[in-house]
Design a protein around this motif. Structure first.
Motif, mmCIF file in Angstrom:
data_model
loop_
_atom_site.group_PDB
_atom_site.id
_atom_site.type_symbol
_atom_site.label_atom_id
_atom_site.label_comp_id
_atom_site.label_asym_id
_atom_site.label_seq_id
_atom_site.Cartn_x
_atom_site.Cartn_y
_atom_site.Cartn_z
ATOM 1 N N HIS A 288 10.623 13.493 31.328
ATOM 2 C CA HIS A 288 10.963 14.987 33.149
ATOM 3 C C HIS A 288 9.771 14.196 34.352
ATOM 4 O O HIS A 288 8.936 13.660 34.224
ATOM 5 C CB HIS A 288 8.932 15.350 32.077
ATOM 6 C CG HIS A 288 8.615 16.648 32.816
ATOM 7 N ND1 HIS A 288 9.100 17.977 33.331
ATOM 8 C CD2 HIS A 288 6.733 16.182 33.135
ATOM 9 C CE1 HIS A 288 8.305 17.651 34.294
ATOM 10 N NE2 HIS A 288 6.887 17.622 34.221
ATOM 11 N N ARG A 289 10.093 15.277 35.407
ATOM 12 C CA ARG A 289 9.714 15.285 36.312
ATOM 13 C C ARG A 289 9.785 16.405 36.540
ATOM 14 O O ARG A 289 10.965 17.133 36.733
ATOM 15 C CB ARG A 289 10.315 14.021 37.693
ATOM 16 C CG ARG A 289 9.018 13.500 38.174
ATOM 17 C CD ARG A 289 9.672 12.683 39.471
ATOM 18 N NE ARG A 289 8.351 12.150 39.901
ATOM 19 C CZ ARG A 289 8.584 11.332 41.014
ATOM 20 N NH1 ARG A 289 10.007 10.545 41.062
ATOM 21 N NH2 ARG A 289 7.509 11.005 41.935
ATOM 22 N N TRP A 290 8.965 16.937 37.690
ATOM 23 C CA TRP A 290 9.114 18.710 38.036
ATOM 24 C C TRP A 290 9.348 19.602 37.833
ATOM 25 O O TRP A 290 9.145 19.697 36.439
ATOM 26 C CB TRP A 290 9.768 18.483 39.215
ATOM 27 C CG TRP A 290 9.382 16.927 40.416
ATOM 28 C CD1 TRP A 290 8.261 16.981 40.890
ATOM 29 C CD2 TRP A 290 10.163 16.154 41.117
ATOM 30 N NE1 TRP A 290 7.984 16.299 41.956
ATOM 31 C CE2 TRP A 290 9.147 15.305 42.423
ATOM 32 C CE3 TRP A 290 10.922 15.397 40.894
ATOM 33 C CZ2 TRP A 290 10.005 14.316 42.734
ATOM 34 C CZ3 TRP A 290 11.640 14.360 41.988
ATOM 35 C CH2 TRP A 290 10.598 13.742 42.357
ATOM 36 N N ASP A 291 10.639 19.990 37.968
ATOM 37 C CA ASP A 291 10.815 20.960 37.237
ATOM 38 C C ASP A 291 11.796 21.162 35.898
ATOM 39 O O ASP A 291 12.458 21.560 35.123
ATOM 40 C CB ASP A 291 11.743 22.076 38.001
ATOM 41 C CG ASP A 291 10.793 23.076 38.526
ATOM 42 O OD1 ASP A 291 9.899 23.178 38.646
ATOM 43 O OD2 ASP A 291 11.645 22.681 39.875
ATOM 44 N N TYR A 292 12.037 19.459 35.821
ATOM 45 C CA TYR A 292 13.082 19.397 34.585
ATOM 46 C C TYR A 292 12.307 18.747 33.405
ATOM 47 O O TYR A 292 11.452 17.609 33.615
ATOM 48 C CB TYR A 292 13.529 17.845 34.978
ATOM 49 C CG TYR A 292 14.616 18.178 36.732
ATOM 50 C CD1 TYR A 292 15.047 20.195 36.860
ATOM 51 C CD2 TYR A 292 13.847 17.930 37.771
ATOM 52 C CE1 TYR A 292 15.188 19.967 38.309
ATOM 53 C CE2 TYR A 292 14.275 18.010 38.838
ATOM 54 C CZ TYR A 292 15.211 19.236 38.753
ATOM 55 O OH TYR A 292 15.446 19.679 40.487
ATOM 56 N N TYR A 293 12.633 18.692 31.783
ATOM 57 C CA TYR A 293 11.916 18.474 30.717
ATOM 58 C C TYR A 293 13.239 18.150 29.515
ATOM 59 O O TYR A 293 14.420 18.909 29.603
ATOM 60 C CB TYR A 293 11.560 19.598 30.354
ATOM 61 C CG TYR A 293 10.441 19.812 31.058
ATOM 62 C CD1 TYR A 293 8.486 19.752 30.613
ATOM 63 C CD2 TYR A 293 10.282 20.951 32.244
ATOM 64 C CE1 TYR A 293 7.849 20.088 31.279
ATOM 65 C CE2 TYR A 293 9.476 21.315 32.744
ATOM 66 C CZ TYR A 293 7.883 20.682 32.096
ATOM 67 O OH TYR A 293 7.291 21.311 32.909
ATOM 68 N N GLY A 294 13.075 17.129 29.314
ATOM 69 C CA GLY A 294 12.985 16.483 27.399
ATOM 70 C C GLY A 294 13.753 15.929 27.808
ATOM 71 O O GLY A 294 13.731 14.775 29.073
ATOM 72 N N ASP A 295 14.529 15.337 26.497
ATOM 73 C CA ASP A 295 15.097 13.249 26.836
ATOM 74 C C ASP A 295 16.315 12.635 27.286
ATOM 75 O O ASP A 295 16.528 14.027 28.058
ATOM 76 C CB ASP A 295 15.525 13.130 24.932
ATOM 77 C CG ASP A 295 14.324 13.363 24.079
ATOM 78 O OD1 ASP A 295 12.401 13.359 24.516
ATOM 79 O OD2 ASP A 295 14.866 13.378 22.802
ATOM 80 N N ALA A 296 16.579 11.263 27.298
ATOM 81 C CA ALA A 296 16.951 11.101 28.741
ATOM 82 C C ALA A 296 17.835 10.146 27.019
ATOM 83 O O ALA A 296 16.974 9.053 26.766
ATOM 84 C CB ALA A 296 16.283 9.927 29.828
ATOM 85 N N ARG A 297 18.929 9.910 27.288
ATOM 86 C CA ARG A 297 19.741 9.048 26.586
ATOM 87 C C ARG A 297 20.853 8.935 26.865
ATOM 88 O O ARG A 297 21.955 9.698 27.190
ATOM 89 C CB ARG A 297 19.430 9.772 24.389
ATOM 90 C CG ARG A 297 20.016 11.191 24.645
ATOM 91 C CD ARG A 297 20.133 11.569 22.931
ATOM 92 N NE ARG A 297 18.967 11.110 22.304
ATOM 93 C CZ ARG A 297 17.823 11.806 22.236
ATOM 94 N NH1 ARG A 297 18.113 13.301 22.536
ATOM 95 N NH2 ARG A 297 17.277 12.026 21.579
ATOM 96 N N ASN A 298 21.484 7.844 26.274
ATOM 97 C CA ASN A 298 23.522 7.781 25.994
ATOM 98 C C ASN A 298 23.325 7.319 27.797
ATOM 99 O O ASN A 298 24.622 8.367 28.317
ATOM 100 C CB ASN A 298 24.173 8.618 25.843
ATOM 101 C CG ASN A 298 23.531 9.008 24.054
ATOM 102 O OD1 ASN A 298 23.233 8.184 23.507
ATOM 103 N ND2 ASN A 298 23.711 10.845 23.298
ATOM 104 N N TYR A 299 23.487 5.986 28.420
ATOM 105 C CA TYR A 299 23.570 5.521 29.590
ATOM 106 C C TYR A 299 24.529 4.687 28.955
ATOM 107 O O TYR A 299 24.675 3.275 28.439
ATOM 108 C CB TYR A 299 22.335 5.252 30.530
ATOM 109 C CG TYR A 299 21.788 6.359 31.216
ATOM 110 C CD1 TYR A 299 21.587 6.764 32.358
ATOM 111 C CD2 TYR A 299 21.398 7.623 29.655
ATOM 112 C CE1 TYR A 299 20.833 8.021 32.859
ATOM 113 C CE2 TYR A 299 19.882 8.341 30.527
ATOM 114 C CZ TYR A 299 20.019 9.105 31.883
ATOM 115 O OH TYR A 299 19.681 9.805 32.519
ATOM 116 N N VAL A 300 25.794 4.257 30.164
ATOM 117 C CA VAL A 300 26.424 3.205 30.104
ATOM 118 C C VAL A 300 26.689 3.185 31.650
ATOM 119 O O VAL A 300 26.695 3.679 32.819
ATOM 120 C CB VAL A 300 27.836 3.377 29.704
ATOM 121 C CG1 VAL A 300 28.869 2.284 29.877
ATOM 122 C CG2 VAL A 300 27.442 3.822 28.269
ATOM 123 N N VAL A 301 26.292 1.682 32.400
ATOM 124 C CA VAL A 301 26.009 1.168 33.478
ATOM 125 C C VAL A 301 26.641 0.401 33.249
ATOM 126 O O VAL A 301 26.005 -0.362 32.718
ATOM 127 C CB VAL A 301 24.897 1.263 33.846
ATOM 128 C CG1 VAL A 301 24.513 1.095 35.508
ATOM 129 C CG2 VAL A 301 24.044 2.870 33.822
#
Length: 464
Positions: A288-301
């Protein structure tokens, strides 16, 4: 309904009968003086063809010095030869990075020649000067092109484009292709808010926007081939978005808070083949930051070239939802990265690969593999901390679990010691594996030998 807006195409047959192709972008009218840098004169050709002039764009780098460097771009297939004339001073040494590409060159007085047989994003540095260097972006040829009037296409042709008076952005609806043709320069940000199925394609530039791409509460957004020059804020600003794909993105910035790709509560993200030279974090992944909420998952860089003139090349976990039960940042995979620079004088914000976890975040299941770090001016190689950052967070993080660093190399002078430290008994760092760490071409066998300090509230920290 598709075509290349402008190209210079030269063909010649090599010994095996393969054809070569070179596409040179048009120079946008009205910017010849404002965007040009005359440190280098650059030309390209196919083998046996005529030399074609490239436009040497001025790009701003390094917020500490506010330096002006150079950049050229073109598309090609097969083989291309590049000729670089250094216009100011004698040439006493040349380095072409990333070093992993092993690009050979020939120097004749103040002219440098190199040959490429596949796409590349390169920094050519003369006499050790990394602030006034030449960036060479040799793209593969475009696979998709569009023309004005195509259905569901927001088209920007060669030339300058600004939003309507009193506005600083272009708002993009769902189910739209935004095409920036070669030679297009857009002076405004693109906004995707509560939309889906939007694709940004082309070889055009965003010039000094407030942000490059602002993508919020959206699904299935793709960015491919665009270059962003000196945004006031982030290059890609993502909030509570799923299904984001970033490919062949190039970015330069030298302002405060001019991060590269910053994503808050975003998931199912693919980032590939990027060059980010930023004066703040190149890639940052938060809850979360500012107006955004929720988990962060599944990234491929993967296939990322990161140059942090200030702050972190990669930073994970600083921001989250301290008012609730906390969020989880998980299943992150980074591979085949070249970190060209890391320079940060504040110990709180050091680390080429940094997990700085606060705001009740839990970060777990993270892998970095095949990462090459070329230079640390000031900073740390690794930083794993569960902390309470009084400036930017409202609570400590919940912990870090299951992190792997595999086949990581660094060639350079000693930086500050790397740090692994939890917060307390309930907020620990658990199960961190270092599997194949090489410093100055030497295999490292122990944590102290790698300059890694393991602090309190940790367990399962292993060096293989």
């Amino acid at each position: 309904m598709k075509k290349i807006l402008f190209s210079v195409c030269l063909f010649c047959a090599c010994a095996e009968g393969f054809s070569h192709k070179l596409d040179i972008y048009p120079v946008p009218q009205g910017i010849v003086y404002s965007m040009h840098c005359d440190d280098f004169t650059v030309q390209a050709r196919t083998p046996g063809g005529e030399w074609q002039d490239l436009y040497e764009y001025k790009v701003q780098v390094d917020a500490d010095t506010r330096s002006e460097a150079s950049m050229v771009q073109f598309d090609f297939e097969g083989t291309v030869e590049v000729k670089v004339k250094v216009n100011n001073g004698l040439v006493n040494g040349v380095k072409i990075r990333p070093l992993n590409r092993d690009i050979r060159h020939v120097q004749k007085d103040n002219v440098i020649y190199l040959t490429l047989d596949r796409p590349a994003k390169l920094s050519l540095e003369v006499n050790g000067d990394r602030l006034h260097n030449l960036h060479i972006f040799a793209n593969g040829t475009e696979k998709e092109t569009y023309r004005e009037g195509d259905a569901n296409v927001m088209y920007f042709g060669a030339g300058m484009h600004k939003p309507a008076e009193g506005n600083n952005s272009f708002t993009v609806p769902s189910n739209t292709v935004v095409y920036l043709a070669p030679g297009a320069v857009v002076q405004g940000k693109f906004v995707c808010d509560r939309v889906e199925n939007v694709r940004f394609l082309g070889r055009g530039f965003l010039l000094e926007p407030q942000r490059g791409f602002e993508i919020t509460f959206s699904k299935n957004i793709e960015i491919d081939g665009i270059t962003v020059i000196n945004p006031q804020h982030y290059t890609v600003y993502g909030g509570q978005t799923a299904g984001l794909k970033v490919n062949n993105l190039k970015s330069f910035s030298n302002k405060g808070w001019s991060d590269g790709i910053d994503l808050m509560s975003c998931s199912d993200v693919s980032i590939n083949d990027i060059f980010m030279r930023n004066s703040d974090d190149c890639i940052a992944i938060y809850g979360h930051r500012w107006d955004y909420y929720g988990d962060a998952r599944n990234y491929v860089v993967r296939n990322a070239i990161l140059w942090a003139d200030i702050a972190h090349p990669v930073n994970i976990g600083l921001h989250g939802n301290a008012d609730g039960d906390g969020e989880t940042v998980e299943n992150l995979h980074f591979s085949d990265m070249d970190i060209l620079e890391h320079d940060e004088d504040d110990r709180n914000y050091q680390g080429c690969m940094a997990l700085t976890v606060s705001d009740k975040n839990l970060v777990k299941d993270v892998t970095f593999e095949n990462v090459r770090v070329e230079n640390i001016q000031e900073g740390q190689l690794f930083s794993l901390r569960v902390l309470y950052n009084e400036k930017y967070s409202a609570a400590p993080g919940r912990g870090i679990r299951n992190v792997t660093f595999r086949n990581i190399s660094y060639c350079g002078e000693d930086g500050n010691p790397s740090i692994i430290e939890g917060y307390d008994e309930q907020r620990q760092i658990e199960n961190v594996l270092f599997d194949g760490i090489y410093i100055n071409n030497k295999k490292i066998n122990t944590l102290p030998e790698a300059g890694i300090k393991v602090g309190n509230f940790t367990k399962g920290i292993i060096m293989k």
